[in-house]
Scaffold this motif. Structure first.
Motif, PDB file in Angstrom:
ATOM      1  N   ALA A  94       1.648 -16.014  -0.417  1.00 51.62           N
ATOM      2  CA  ALA A  94       1.990 -14.875   0.430  1.00 51.62           C
ATOM      3  C   ALA A  94       2.894 -13.922  -0.350  1.00 51.62           C
ATOM      4  N   ILE A  95       3.814 -14.493  -1.128  1.00 51.70           N
ATOM      5  CA  ILE A  95       4.709 -13.645  -1.915  1.00 51.70           C
ATOM      6  C   ILE A  95       3.934 -12.925  -3.025  1.00 51.70           C
ATOM      7  N   LEU A  96       2.978 -13.617  -3.588  1.00 50.60           N
ATOM      8  CA  LEU A  96       2.145 -12.982  -4.614  1.00 50.60           C
ATOM      9  C   LEU A  96       1.404 -11.779  -4.028  1.00 50.60           C
ATOM     10  N   VAL A  97       0.876 -11.955  -2.814  1.00 55.34           N
ATOM     11  CA  VAL A  97       0.193 -10.834  -2.155  1.00 55.34           C
ATOM     12  C   VAL A  97       1.176  -9.673  -1.982  1.00 55.34           C
ATOM     13  N   LEU A  98       2.387 -10.013  -1.573  1.00 51.25           N
ATOM     14  CA  LEU A  98       3.398  -8.977  -1.385  1.00 51.25           C
ATOM     15  C   LEU A  98       3.671  -8.231  -2.699  1.00 51.25           C
ATOM     16  N   VAL A  99       3.757  -8.985  -3.805  1.00 49.68           N
ATOM     17  CA  VAL A  99       4.028  -8.343  -5.105  1.00 49.68           C
ATOM     18  C   VAL A  99       2.884  -7.391  -5.475  1.00 49.68           C
ATOM     19  N   PHE A 100       1.649  -7.835  -5.276  1.00 49.97           N
ATOM     20  CA  PHE A 100       0.519  -6.958  -5.581  1.00 49.97           C
ATOM     21  C   PHE A 100       0.543  -5.713  -4.701  1.00 49.97           C
ATOM     22  N   MET A 101       0.871  -5.931  -3.453  1.00 51.46           N
ATOM     23  CA  MET A 101       0.887  -4.782  -2.540  1.00 51.46           C
ATOM     24  C   MET A 101       1.993  -3.796  -2.919  1.00 51.46           C
ATOM     25  N   CYS A 102       3.125  -4.327  -3.360  1.00 51.87           N
ATOM     26  CA  CYS A 102       4.214  -3.447  -3.781  1.00 51.87           C
ATOM     27  C   CYS A 102       3.793  -2.644  -5.012  1.00 51.87           C
ATOM     28  N   THR A 103       3.118  -3.306  -5.950  1.00 45.96           N
ATOM     29  CA  THR A 103       2.673  -2.598  -7.157  1.00 45.96           C
ATOM     30  C   THR A 103       1.655  -1.522  -6.772  1.00 45.96           C
ATOM     31  N   TYR A 104       0.843  -1.873  -5.806  1.00 49.67           N
ATOM     32  CA  TYR A 104      -0.130  -0.905  -5.294  1.00 49.67           C
ATOM     33  C   TYR A 104       0.604   0.293  -4.667  1.00 49.67           C
ATOM     34  N   ALA A 105       1.594  -0.018  -3.820  1.00 47.77           N
ATOM     35  CA  ALA A 105       2.325   1.049  -3.125  1.00 47.77           C
ATOM     36  C   ALA A 105       3.061   1.944  -4.119  1.00 47.77           C
ATOM     37  N   ALA A 106       3.524   1.345  -5.227  1.00 44.54           N
ATOM     38  CA  ALA A 106       4.203   2.154  -6.246  1.00 44.54           C
ATOM     39  C   ALA A 106       3.200   3.115  -6.881  1.00 44.54           C
ATOM     40  N   GLY A 107       2.017   2.604  -7.192  1.00 43.92           N
ATOM     41  CA  GLY A 107       0.978   3.467  -7.782  1.00 43.92           C
ATOM     42  C   GLY A 107       0.655   4.626  -6.849  1.00 43.92           C
ATOM     43  N   PHE A 108       0.537   4.334  -5.568  1.00 45.17           N
ATOM     44  CA  PHE A 108       0.253   5.385  -4.588  1.00 45.17           C
ATOM     45  C   PHE A 108       1.414   6.377  -4.530  1.00 45.17           C
ATOM     46  N   GLY A 109       2.618   5.836  -4.580  1.00 49.23           N
ATOM     47  CA  GLY A 109       3.822   6.658  -4.437  1.00 49.23           C
ATOM     48  C   GLY A 109       3.985   7.693  -5.535  1.00 49.23           C
ATOM     49  N   TRP A 110       3.451   7.443  -6.727  1.00 52.19           N
ATOM     50  CA  TRP A 110       3.587   8.507  -7.720  1.00 52.19           C
ATOM     51  C   TRP A 110       2.272   9.233  -7.978  1.00 52.19           C
ATOM     52  N   SER A 111       1.244   8.900  -7.240  1.00 56.48           N
ATOM     53  CA  SER A 111       0.006   9.659  -7.463  1.00 56.48           C
ATOM     54  C   SER A 111      -0.545  10.244  -6.155  1.00 56.48           C
ATOM     55  N   TRP A 112      -1.464   9.530  -5.530  1.00 55.17           N
ATOM     56  CA  TRP A 112      -2.151  10.097  -4.380  1.00 55.17           C
ATOM     57  C   TRP A 112      -1.218  10.439  -3.229  1.00 55.17           C
ATOM     58  N   GLY A 113      -0.081   9.785  -3.093  1.00 54.52           N
ATOM     59  CA  GLY A 113       0.847  10.108  -2.011  1.00 54.52           C
ATOM     60  C   GLY A 113       1.266  11.564  -2.076  1.00 54.52           C
ATOM     61  N   PRO A 114       2.157  11.890  -3.008  1.00 53.58           N
ATOM     62  CA  PRO A 114       2.653  13.266  -3.029  1.00 53.58           C
ATOM     63  C   PRO A 114       1.608  14.292  -3.468  1.00 53.58           C
ATOM     64  N   LEU A 115       0.738  13.904  -4.403  1.00 55.44           N
ATOM     65  CA  LEU A 115      -0.172  14.910  -4.962  1.00 55.44           C
ATOM     66  C   LEU A 115      -1.206  15.393  -3.952  1.00 55.44           C
ATOM     67  N   SER A 116      -1.523  14.567  -2.970  1.00 51.14           N
ATOM     68  CA  SER A 116      -2.509  15.000  -1.977  1.00 51.14           C
ATOM     69  C   SER A 116      -1.946  16.093  -1.072  1.00 51.14           C
ATOM     70  N   TRP A 117      -0.641  16.195  -1.018  1.00 49.52           N
ATOM     71  CA  TRP A 117      -0.042  17.310  -0.260  1.00 49.52           C
ATOM     72  C   TRP A 117       0.174  18.500  -1.169  1.00 49.52           C
ATOM     73  N   LEU A 118       0.462  18.205  -2.422  1.00 45.12           N
ATOM     74  CA  LEU A 118       0.744  19.284  -3.366  1.00 45.12           C
ATOM     75  C   LEU A 118      -0.513  20.095  -3.693  1.00 45.12           C
ATOM     76  N   ILE A 119      -1.584  19.417  -4.094  1.00 41.48           N
ATOM     77  CA  ILE A 119      -2.765  20.139  -4.596  1.00 41.48           C
ATOM     78  C   ILE A 119      -3.302  21.163  -3.579  1.00 41.48           C
ATOM     79  N   PRO A 120      -3.559  20.768  -2.329  1.00 41.72           N
ATOM     80  CA  PRO A 120      -4.101  21.772  -1.404  1.00 41.72           C
ATOM     81  C   PRO A 120      -3.130  22.925  -1.138  1.00 41.72           C
TER      82      PRO A 120
END
Ligand code: BGC
Length: 511
Positions: A385-411
């Protein structure tokens, strides 16, 4: 229009981007428009796992939760419960389409104020809800609120920021979304222990609404919007405040006035104009970017993190704690974007973030597949369960510096002024429509696809990353008035756009 271009090129100071304290503070205050959206995203997932809330409004879900013979993937599969979460998005969709007219007629700031007030009323009704009708009515008002603010705030930030720092300023919006999510998760964690905790969680949404509305009341509107509405003296004042009292803002102001005159002379209906062939690249981006953003699967994680963690074996408390951790990681990663987006550009972040998210989705699917399989009868051991959490956190970090903010910026940065609010509206509407469709179907899909759902999102991430690599031009540092050049120079899109000037050399600071 060409006049505007030459004015830009002739002037390096106003447009180029002197960073003043005033513009930084103004934009931080404006970015707080993201708070209400984030708060709602963070609060709904937690509230829908609270027993007293389920007992009062959705007793059948509670019975299923308590059943001994249960499939972990299917516990929360209830259409009514999902409509509670997603009704907001339908309302938001409707509001965002109206919002483009409001933002043009009343300005960006007034639309934000309106959004804050509507959200406030929705929060009060939700906190006091005694039946499902009140719950849904409240959520519809919350939806109108975020529809207005999500449309106006990104445009506000892009227009106010000096072009050299536009990316960093715009990430502020996503940052406040992140703060809203974390605040909501934290509150849920505490309030889940109280019988009336769900009331507290839903009602406290009024607070971020007050913060952002008061904030929006004290800032001035963007120079572009003021010029568009004929308020030239105020526009000059706003520009001077943003660029520094002693800076020469005349060239920038003249350029805005010229652009607006051309726009008014054409007197076109923006919803028609945007469908002209020359705006095809813009239109495609305003639809594709928010659509893809949702297909990263972020809301599976954001809305349903507590549900999901419970489904894979965390207890109620630790599930809420896990989603809180996820929120904090996401929040920190947005700051990474703030620091890098104007240095390395939008494309680099999209490509790196996409790859990271893809790998994490595959990893989560592998762990769940190997350990829970399709029967869903076993719980994950603590380590996994903790391993899943770690993967999800790494995923959320990737989103946080890419598709998160940039999807509001580009349009918010690719459109010419005359169709900017319309473009942003379409983008917000697509975001909400896709969020709605996914939220409405996610729990059912999880119940049927099991861990395969993560592979589905991984596949989508491959497609969107290729899309960015091939079709998204770099917009880093390009002044809004010169944005047409990025399409004119793009290998594919140049066949659609009319050249607005002789081949343009971009100002030096962007090289
Ligand atoms: C997205 C939301 C998402 C949030 C997560 C936003 O940019 O539009 O759908 O829930 O980020 O922080």
């Amino acid at each position: 229009m060409a006049g505007g271009v030459f004015a830009v090129e002739g002037n390096d100071s106003g447009f180029a981007g002197r960073l003043t304290m005033s513009v930084v503070i103004t934009c931080i205050v404006a970015a707080s428009g993201g708070l209400i959206f984030g708060y709602d995203i963070g609060i709904s997932g937690g509230v829908t796992t609270m027993e007293p809330f389920l007992r009062k409004f959705f007793p059948s879900v509670l019975r299923k939760m308590k059943a001994t013979e249960k499939n972990l993937y299917c516990v929360f599969d209830s259409q009514v419960l999902t409509s509670f979460t997603s009704s907001l998005y339908i309302a938001g969709l409707a509001a965002s389409l109206v919002a483009s007219r409001l933002t043009r007629a009343l300005g960006r700031r007034a639309t934000m104020v309106l959004g804050g007030c509507t959200f406030f009323i929705g929060a009060v009704i939700n906190g006091a809800a005694v039946n499902i009708a009140m719950l849904i009515l409240g959520r519809i008002l919350l939806g109108f609120g975020v529809g207005f603010t999500n449309q106006a705030t990104p445009v506000y930030l892009s227009e106010m920021a000096p072009s050299k720092w536009r990316g960093a300023f715009s990430t502020g919006f996503q940052f406040f979304i992140g703060i809203g999510v974390v605040a909501a998760n934290g509150l849920n964690y505490g309030s889940s222990r109280l019988e009336w905790g769900w009331r507290l969680s839903l009602g406290v949404a009024a607070l971020p609404a007050i913060v952002m509305t008061l904030g929006a009341l004290v800032i001035s509107d963007t120079p572009s919007s003021l010029v568009e509405r004929g308020k030239l003296a105020e526009a000059e004042q706003s520009l001077r405040r943003a660029r520094g009292v002693n800076s020469d803002v005349e060239a920038e102001l003249n350029s805005l006035i010229k652009t607006t005159e051309v726009m008014k002379a054409a007197n076109q209906e923006p919803f028609k104009t945007i469908f002209e062939r020359q705006y095809r690249p813009h239109l495609v981006m305003s639809v594709a970017i928010p659509f893809f953003q949702q297909l990263t699967g972020i809301n599976v994680i954001a809305f349903y993190a507590p549900v999901l963690f419970q489904s894979v074996g965390f207890g109620n408390d630790s599930a809420l704690m896990a989603s809180l951790i996820l929120g904090v990681v996401n929040l920190c990663s947005i700051l990474v974007s703030t620091g890098l987006v104007d240095r390395y550009g939008r494309r680099a972040l999209f490509l790196q973030g996409g790859t990271q998210m893809f790998l994490c989705q595959v990893a989560v699917a592998s762990v769940l597949g190997a350990k829970i399989g399709v029967s869903g009868k076993e719980t994950l051991s603590k380590d996994y369960a903790i391993l899943v959490l770690v993967f999800m956190c790494t995923y959320a970090a990737g989103f946080g510096w890419s598709w998160g903010p940039l999807s509001w910026l580009i349009p918010s940065e690719i459109f010419p002024l005359k169709i900017r609010p319309t473009g942003q509206s379409i983008s917000v509407a697509v975001n909400f429509a896709t969020t709605f469709a996914l939220a409405q179907t996610f729990l059912t899909i999880l119940c049927h696809f099991k861990y395969g759902i993560f592979l589905f999102y991984a596949g989508c991430i491959v497609v969107m990353t290729l899309f960015v690599a091939l079709f998204l031009p770099e917009t880093k540092g390009v002044p809004l008035e010169l944005m047409h050049t990025v399409w004119e120079n793009h290998w594919y899109w140049r066949r659609f756009v009319k050249r607005e000037s002789a081949p343009t050399t971009l100002p030096k600071q962007m090289d």
